[in-house]
Write an enzyme that holds these catalytic residues in place. Structure first.
Site, short mmCIF file in Angstrom:
data_model
loop_
_atom_site.label_atom_id
_atom_site.label_comp_id
_atom_site.label_asym_id
_atom_site.label_seq_id
_atom_site.Cartn_x
_atom_site.Cartn_y
_atom_site.Cartn_z
N ASP A 48 -60.78 -13.63 1.62
CA ASP A 48 -60.97 -13.60 3.27
C ASP A 48 -62.00 -12.82 3.97
O ASP A 48 -61.64 -11.91 4.10
CB ASP A 48 -59.69 -14.03 3.46
CG ASP A 48 -60.09 -15.30 5.14
OD1 ASP A 48 -60.77 -16.66 4.88
OD2 ASP A 48 -60.59 -14.07 6.23
N TYR A 53 -65.75 -9.15 11.04
CA TYR A 53 -64.95 -7.72 10.82
C TYR A 53 -65.59 -6.73 10.24
O TYR A 53 -65.36 -5.30 10.34
CB TYR A 53 -64.09 -8.38 9.22
CG TYR A 53 -63.37 -10.03 8.97
CD1 TYR A 53 -63.24 -10.08 10.22
CD2 TYR A 53 -62.45 -9.99 8.44
CE1 TYR A 53 -62.55 -11.06 10.66
CE2 TYR A 53 -62.26 -11.22 8.49
CZ TYR A 53 -61.89 -11.81 9.47
OH TYR A 53 -60.95 -13.32 9.76
N LYS A 78 -67.43 -16.80 6.34
CA LYS A 78 -67.48 -17.24 8.42
C LYS A 78 -68.66 -16.92 8.91
O LYS A 78 -69.26 -16.43 8.71
CB LYS A 78 -65.73 -17.13 8.98
CG LYS A 78 -64.62 -17.04 8.01
CD LYS A 78 -63.60 -16.90 9.49
CE LYS A 78 -62.32 -16.43 8.49
NZ LYS A 78 -62.37 -15.22 7.41
N HIS A 109 -66.16 -20.16 12.36
CA HIS A 109 -65.18 -19.13 12.57
C HIS A 109 -64.34 -19.54 13.96
O HIS A 109 -62.82 -19.20 14.03
CB HIS A 109 -66.03 -17.89 12.70
CG HIS A 109 -64.63 -16.79 13.28
ND1 HIS A 109 -64.76 -15.65 12.45
CD2 HIS A 109 -63.84 -16.69 13.26
CE1 HIS A 109 -64.24 -14.14 12.50
NE2 HIS A 109 -62.43 -15.37 12.55
#
Length: 307
Positions: A48, A53, A78, A109
């Site tokens: 994922d 991030y 996402k 997201h």
């Protein structure tokens, strides 16, 4: 995973998503790639990711060098909120960073559209005051639906959608989301959302299945008693509970032993154990990931006694 446990779930597209995935949120520079390597070596085949991030390029180096055939592992990434009006370009950026020709699942997201032209660094926008006028997640979804006409996305879905926002989306959606990824654990089972997703054929993926920062789930007597009785870790208990609820789970870790154990230690809980774990939300409900968007996004929390 132990014998008799669920290894995969089938999405409404017919595709199979591994029940245990590997989360990459908060994996910093230098540790993100190494932890994904360890996860591959430990047998994970579900990863994922997200541009928010800040580690997709590093992880992409691992995917590029992996000897596991691409059709044997499942990748989610996402769409960030400031990219809602440039969906195709945002996907291309993630594919380039991840060094992939396609992703198995592309998620919106958050159900909030942010103005992409504020000059703010990507992912560091003002989430309260920079909402995009004249555009909402229904418009974003229409753009995401167009991706299915190509070969770069196998399925599309959503994340952090409440029952209310999901119902609003379904009023205009031509494609029912394959997945809704939300925070799910025994302190936050989101029963109303769970019922709605099940009714509409939408699979749920649990992020934060072990709780979040400051979580006491690992120390709850119900959890530790089951772990001792079954000779497993509290994490194994929590992940097994999520899978038996019908959700894929995406724990994250940078510790080699925990990475391995989170996958290998999944087991089958009996009905009594499930009921005991289900009871935790009635007295100790808590949401750990609660960013301020300047508007209500967690509608299902209303009326619940959450910390």
């Amino acid at each position: 995973m132990m014998a008799g446990t669920t290894s995969h779930f089938t999405l409404n597209t017919g595709a199979k998503i591994p029940a245990v995935g590997f989360g990459t949120w908060k994996a910093g520079p230098g540790e993100a790639g190494r932890s994904v390597e360890l996860a591959f070596e430990s047998g994970y085949r579900h990863f994922d990711c997200a541009p928010l991030y800040g580690n997709e390029k590093e992880i992409g180096e691992v995917f590029r060098g992996s000897k596991v055939p691409r059709d044997q592992y499942f990748i989610t990434t996402k769409l960030w909120s400031s990219d809602h009006t440039r969906v195709a370009a945002a996907l291309e950026k993630s594919l380039s960073d991840l060094q992939l020709s396609y992703v198995d699942l592309y998620l919106m997201h958050w159900p909030i559209s942010l103005d992409p032209n504020t000059g703010a660094e990507h992912g560091k926008e003002d989430r309260i005051h920079s909402h995009l006028a004249g555009w909402d997640f229904r418009d974003t979804w229409k753009e995401m639906e167009k991706l299915l006409e190509g070969n770069k996305v196998k399925a599309i879905g959503i994340a952090n959608f409440s029952s209310r926002n999901l119902n609003t989306l379904l009023e205009t959606a031509k494609v029912v989301p394959a997945v809704n990824q939300t925070e799910l654990h025994p302190f936050l089972p989101q029963d109303e959302l769970h019922r709605l997703c099940k009714e509409k054929g939408i699979h749920q993926t649990a992020f934060g299945p072990l709780g979040g920062s400051g979580s006491t789930l690992h120390d709850e007597p119900i959890v530790t008693n089951i772990a001792e009785k079954r000779n497993v870790t509290p994490a194994n208990v929590l992940l097994s509970w999520g899978i038996q609820k019908g959700w894929s789970v995406i724990p994250k870790s940078t510790n080699a032993g925990r990475i391995r154990n989170n996958l290998e230690g999944v087991f089958s809980l009996c009905d009594e154990e499930m009921n005991q774990l289900n009871s935790l939300a009635r007295s100790k409900g808590r949401r750990f990931n609660r960013p301020n968007w300047g508007t209500v996004v967690f509608h299902d929390d209303e009326g619940l006694n959450l910390e």
